[in-house]
Design an enzyme around this catalytic site. Structure first.
Site: not given
Length: 372
Positions: A23-27, A29, A49, A118, A142, A210
């Site tokens: 899972a890659m949030s864009g941050g 970590d 996501l 979440c 992360g 968020c």
């Protein structure tokens, strides 16, 4: 099936090559977490996501996990790592299970933690269920936490530890989870991102909630629940000492922003003691009245290695993210988690999570229903 972090992920070759959904949030970590797993020899696929049908309605800039910028950052990181990348639309589920839950909890006089919800409903229910259906072995994130032999433990970086917001996960969910960053500090993660050429190395961490674009929770709730004038009552005198435009705008233990007309006789500040949504009344009083020793939690989850405690056990409890830890005795009874604190706690708000620890090991959790 359990997947250990730390040494096994960092080894030259894994004991068994896993199909991992990162899972890659864009941050920074989640980018480094994905890179570590791929470097360890696992078959990794990145997924971002999409949590809003209109990303600009959520947080803008490098402040959250719901923006178009975050999606682009995640894709660029996947390209650098050299793994496939997809975007999954989770907007409808996120709105129902996190945003609507957040609003309804406040309307009921409670103070929810949307990050807990979440993790529970989106990252480790909806995403994990889909990943397993697609024959992935595990989901990696992360989060700063360790998973050792299927047991969740605190991160070595106490200031960034996120085991609290993962305390809602079940044993089965933890058995299909990987947290590669738990043995590293945040400074080490950023330095590694820079060495790997990841553009998110210096990206600011996300803060606040968020899905609230400007960070103004009270305005967000007022827009959805409407103004509802009501009294602010002093618990010591029974007198109305102020008015509010919605009880949902307050939380237990709040001191600032009360807009009270009448000062106390001794000049000491008042704190929110209780919120009654039916009568729309906010009760305030001295700090000493906030102290509680007993907590009842609903929807308990027992995820430690020990058997469920139907007799009291000695442990510690954390009552808010990055909050103080209290010694306690806890037991399950009648489908609830009952906690007796060794020393009083203040500002304990229904709707928050109570996460139990044995040392640095998470052993269970529940949502706070009441405290006295």
């Amino acid at each position: 099936m359990t997947h250990s972090t730390g040494e096994s992920i960092g080894a030259d070759r894994p004991a068994r090559r896993l199909r991992v959904l990162a899972a890659m949030s864009g941050g920074v970590d989640s980018a480094v977490a994905a890179a570590r797993i791929a470097e360890a020899g696992h078959d990794v696929t990145g997924v971002h996501l999409a949590l809003s049908s209109n990303p600009q309605s959520y947080r803008t800039g490098a402040r959250g996990c719901c923006t178009l910028e975050d999606a682009r950052d995640a894709r660029r990181a996947a390209d650098v790592i050299g793994i496939p990348f997809y975007v999954w639309d989770m907007a409808e589920r996120f709105h129902r299970d996190v945003v609507e839950d957040f609003v309804s909890e406040y309307a009921a006089g409670r103070t929810p933690n949307p990050c807990l919800r979440c993790n529970e409903k989106i990252k480790f229910e909806a995403v994990l269920d889909r990943a397993l259906a697609l024959d992935f072995d595990a989901v990696a994130t992360g989060h700063h936490a360790r998973l050792v032999d299927g047991v969740l433990r605190r991160s070595v970086d106490e200031g960034k530890d996120q085991s609290y917001v993962l305390g809602v996960l079940t044993r089965e969910q933890l058995a299909h989870a990987i947290f590669p960053l738990g043995d590293s500090t945040k400074a080490q993660v950023r330095a590694e991102a820079a060495r790997r050429g990841l553009s998110v190395a210096d990206k600011p961490d996300s803060h606040d909630i968020c899905f609230i674009a400007d960070g103004d929770t009270q305005a967000f709730l007022a827009e959805r629940l409407g103004a509802a004038d009501g009294p602010i009552v002093d618990a010591m005198t029974g007198q109305v000492v102020g008015k509010h435009q919605g009880a949902y705008g307050f939380t237990i233990g709040q001191r600032k922003g009360l807009h009270i007309d009448q000062p106390t006789a001794d000049g000491r500040p008042r704190y929110v003691l209780s919120i009654e949504p039916v009568s729309n009344t906010v009760t305030v009083g001295p700090r000493a009245s906030l102290q509680v020793r007993t907590i009842v939690g609903e929807r308990p989850v027992w995820n430690g290695p020990q058997a469920e405690p139907y007799e009291p056990i000695a442990c510690t409890v954390q009552l808010r993210a990055h909050g103080e830890v209290y010694g306690c005795r806890a037991q399950l009874s009648g489908g609830e988690l009952h906690i007796e604190l060794d020393t009083p706690a203040t500002g304990v708000a229904p709707g928050q999570g109570a996460v139990l620890y044995d040392g640095d090991m998470v052993i269970g959790s529940a949502t706070i229903a009441s405290a006295a």
